[in-house]
Motif scaffolding. Structure first.
Motif, short mmCIF file in Angstrom:
data_model
loop_
_atom_site.label_atom_id
_atom_site.label_comp_id
_atom_site.label_asym_id
_atom_site.label_seq_id
_atom_site.Cartn_x
_atom_site.Cartn_y
_atom_site.Cartn_z
N VAL A 138 0.82 -1.09 0.00
CA VAL A 138 0.12 -0.10 0.11
C VAL A 138 1.15 1.40 -0.16
O VAL A 138 1.97 1.31 0.46
CB VAL A 138 -1.03 -0.01 1.07
CG1 VAL A 138 0.08 -0.03 2.51
CG2 VAL A 138 -1.97 1.31 1.21
N GLU A 139 0.54 2.28 -0.66
CA GLU A 139 1.10 3.51 -0.79
C GLU A 139 0.92 4.33 0.48
O GLU A 139 -0.27 4.57 0.65
CB GLU A 139 0.64 4.55 -2.06
CG GLU A 139 1.49 5.67 -2.13
CD GLU A 139 2.96 5.31 -2.30
OE1 GLU A 139 3.78 6.53 -2.18
OE2 GLU A 139 3.38 4.21 -3.05
N ARG A 140 1.90 4.55 1.26
CA ARG A 140 1.59 5.28 2.59
C ARG A 140 1.72 6.68 2.47
O ARG A 140 2.53 7.46 1.73
CB ARG A 140 2.55 5.00 3.72
CG ARG A 140 2.51 3.65 4.12
CD ARG A 140 3.86 3.25 5.16
NE ARG A 140 5.12 3.07 4.58
CZ ARG A 140 6.07 3.04 4.97
NH1 ARG A 140 6.19 3.56 6.25
NH2 ARG A 140 7.16 2.95 4.44
N PRO A 141 0.61 7.59 2.85
CA PRO A 141 0.62 8.85 2.84
C PRO A 141 1.77 9.69 3.54
O PRO A 141 2.50 9.38 4.31
CB PRO A 141 -0.56 9.42 3.32
CG PRO A 141 -0.67 8.20 4.36
CD PRO A 141 -0.45 6.97 3.66
N ILE A 142 2.00 10.98 2.69
CA ILE A 142 3.07 11.66 3.39
C ILE A 142 2.50 12.61 3.97
O ILE A 142 1.62 13.49 3.36
CB ILE A 142 4.18 12.28 2.37
CG1 ILE A 142 5.04 11.00 1.73
CG2 ILE A 142 5.06 13.29 2.69
CD1 ILE A 142 5.63 11.29 0.53
N ARG A 143 3.04 13.35 5.18
CA ARG A 143 2.44 14.36 6.11
C ARG A 143 3.68 15.39 6.29
O ARG A 143 4.72 15.33 6.27
CB ARG A 143 1.74 13.86 7.15
CG ARG A 143 0.64 13.06 7.04
CD ARG A 143 0.15 12.74 8.70
NE ARG A 143 -1.07 12.12 8.77
CZ ARG A 143 -1.78 11.67 9.76
NH1 ARG A 143 -1.01 11.69 11.12
NH2 ARG A 143 -3.08 11.20 9.90
N GLN A 144 2.91 16.53 6.45
CA GLN A 144 3.78 17.86 6.51
C GLN A 144 3.74 18.09 8.25
O GLN A 144 2.49 18.32 8.67
CB GLN A 144 3.71 18.88 5.84
CG GLN A 144 4.56 20.15 6.02
CD GLN A 144 4.55 21.31 5.35
OE1 GLN A 144 5.10 21.16 4.13
NE2 GLN A 144 3.77 22.25 5.46
N VAL A 145 4.73 18.05 8.98
CA VAL A 145 4.78 18.28 10.44
C VAL A 145 5.64 19.52 10.77
O VAL A 145 6.45 19.84 9.97
CB VAL A 145 4.79 16.95 11.27
CG1 VAL A 145 3.63 16.07 10.92
CG2 VAL A 145 5.97 16.66 11.14
N TYR A 146 5.78 19.85 12.08
CA TYR A 146 6.56 20.93 12.44
C TYR A 146 7.37 20.75 13.49
O TYR A 146 6.82 20.38 14.75
CB TYR A 146 5.90 22.13 12.71
CG TYR A 146 6.79 23.53 12.31
CD1 TYR A 146 6.84 24.23 11.46
CD2 TYR A 146 7.53 23.87 13.57
CE1 TYR A 146 7.68 25.40 11.35
CE2 TYR A 146 8.37 24.92 13.50
CZ TYR A 146 8.52 25.69 12.34
OH TYR A 146 9.16 26.89 12.27
N ILE A 147 8.74 20.58 13.59
CA ILE A 147 9.74 20.34 14.58
C ILE A 147 10.02 21.65 15.38
O ILE A 147 10.69 22.48 14.58
CB ILE A 147 10.64 19.40 14.32
CG1 ILE A 147 10.32 18.24 13.73
CG2 ILE A 147 11.77 19.32 15.68
CD1 ILE A 147 9.58 17.38 14.32
N HIS A 148 9.63 22.18 16.46
CA HIS A 148 9.89 23.25 16.82
C HIS A 148 11.09 23.27 17.46
O HIS A 148 12.06 24.44 17.38
CB HIS A 148 8.83 23.78 18.05
CG HIS A 148 7.54 24.06 17.46
ND1 HIS A 148 6.83 25.19 16.80
CD2 HIS A 148 6.36 23.10 17.39
CE1 HIS A 148 5.79 24.99 16.42
NE2 HIS A 148 5.28 24.01 16.65
#
Length: 300
Positions: A138-148
Motif C-alpha cells: 500500500v502507498e503510505r501517505p506523506i504528511r507535513q509536520v513541524y519540529i519546533h
C-alpha cells in the motif's frame, strides 16, 4: 465537576483505560482524553472532565514534548522496539556528537514524514496496519509536520562497539511520529534505526509536574483533593487568542449570540472569550467576514 485533569499515563495502559479509571474515581461519565498515547508510551495525558470535554479537539491540536531514545544499528517493521527486526548493522565506531547535532538541526522546522505502516491512518477506508498484517502493499501517505525544538542529550550518550543509543528532547506539532523521526535521523547518520523508548513530557501547557498518577487518583477519597489537580478550562486553550468581554456581552455570549467583527485582530483561527478570568466560549470569524460566531459555549 469541570476541568482538565493531567494524568501521568503509565506504560501498559491505553488512553481509554485511563479514561475508565478517571470516570470511576470521579464518579462521572463525561470524561474524554486529548490524544491517544500508545500503550508502551508513558507520560502526560490531559483528561477532560465535564464541560471541559468540549475542549478535546482544541487540546488535541496543541504541540507535544517528548523524551525519546533512538537506537542505531537496528530497524524494525513497526519503527519502534515492539516490532521484528528488518535490518541490523553493527555500529563499529562512535558517532561524533557534533555530527549528531548537525543532523538534528536539519529536522527543525517544517518536515515531511511518511506515515508508518503500523499505524491507524486509513488509506481507501482501511487502516494501514490492516494492510501490514495482511501482507499487502500500500502507498503510505506523506504528511507535513513541524519540529519546533530538537535537542540532543549528549550527557546520556553512551556508545558501545555494536549499537548506540541517542537520547533527545523534541517539541513538535500534532501528528508527528517520533518513531519515524528516529528512523529518518538514523538514515542521515548512515545506519538503520528505531525508537527504543518514549516518554511524553508535555502536552500543550501541561507538564509532568502538573500530573497525578492513576494510582494516586484511585486512592483519593474526597473531591477537595481532586480539585487540587483539576486545572481550569482556560489553561487548556491558553494557546488561543483571548477576547475579554464585559458583563453585558458575557450574558449574550452564554446565549450563543453572534457579534460584529471586533477591531482586535485574531492570529489564531479560533479564539476564546473570557469574563473575569472565566472561559465563556470559543468563537471564530463568521463566513461573511463581518461577524464572529460561537463554536463552543460553556455552561459554567
Amino acid at each position: 465537576m469541570n476541568g482538565i485533569l493531567p494524568i501521568w499515563k503509565p506504560r501498559g495502559m491505553t488512553s481509554h483505560d485511563c479514561v475508565i479509571k478517571v470516570r470511576k474515581s470521579l464518579k462521572t461519565k463525561k470524561v474524554g482524553h486529548t490524544g491517544t498515547l500508545d500503550p508502551e508510551v508513558e507520560g502526560v495525558l490531559p483528561i477532560c472532565v465535564g464541560e471541559a470535554t468540549k475542549l478535546v479537539p482544541f487540546l488535541t491540536d496543541t504541540n507535544k514534548g517528548y523524551q525519546a531514545t533512538l537506537k542505531l544499528g537496528q530497524s524494525t517493521i513497526t519503527e519502534d522496539q515492539t516490532g521484528e527486526i528488518l535490518d541490523q548493522t553493527n555500529v563499529l565506531h562512535a558517532i561524533d556528537p557534533l555530527k549528531v547535532k548537525e543532523v538534528m538541526q536539519e529536522f527543525i522546522g517544517k518536515i515531511q514524514q511518511r506515515v508508518p505502516l503500523y499505524s491507524a491512518v486509513k488509506v481507501n477506508g482501511r487502516k494501514l496496519y490492516d494492510y501490514a498484517r495482511a501482507g499487502e502493499d500500500v502507498e503510505r501517505p506523506i504528511r507535513q509536520v513541524y519540529i519546533h525544538e530538537l535537542q540532543f542529550d549528549y550527557s546520556k550518550y553512551l556508545p558501545d562497539d555494536k549499537q548506540q543509543e541517542i537520547q533527545f528532547y523534541v517539541i513538535c506539532s500534532k501528528g508527528t511520529y517520533i518513531r519515524t523521526l528516529c528512523v529518518d535521523i538514523g538514515k542521515r547518520l548512515g545506519y538503520p534505526a528505531h525508537m527504543s523508548h518514549l516518554i511524553r513530557s508535555q502536552s500543550g501547557p501541561f507538564q509532568e509536574h502538573d500530573t497525578i498518577s492513576i494510582e494516586k487518583l484511585e486512592n483519593i477519597q474526597d473531591d477537595s483533593s481532586i480539585h487540587r489537580y483539576l486545572r481550569p478550562l482556560t489553561e487548556g486553550v491558553s494557546h488561543l487568542d483571548k477576547l475579554v468581554v464585559d458583563t453585558e456581552m458575557a450574558h449574550k455570549v452564554k446565549n450563543g449570540q453572534k457579534f460584529p467583527l471586533p477591531e482586535q485582530i485574531m492570529k489564531t483561527d479560533y479564539f476564546r472569550l473570557e469574563h473575569n478570568g472565566i472561559l465563556l466560549a470559543i468563537y471564530q470569524v463568521h463566513e461573511n467576514k463581518k461577524e464572529i460566531k460561537p463554536v463552543r459555549v460553556f455552561k459554567i
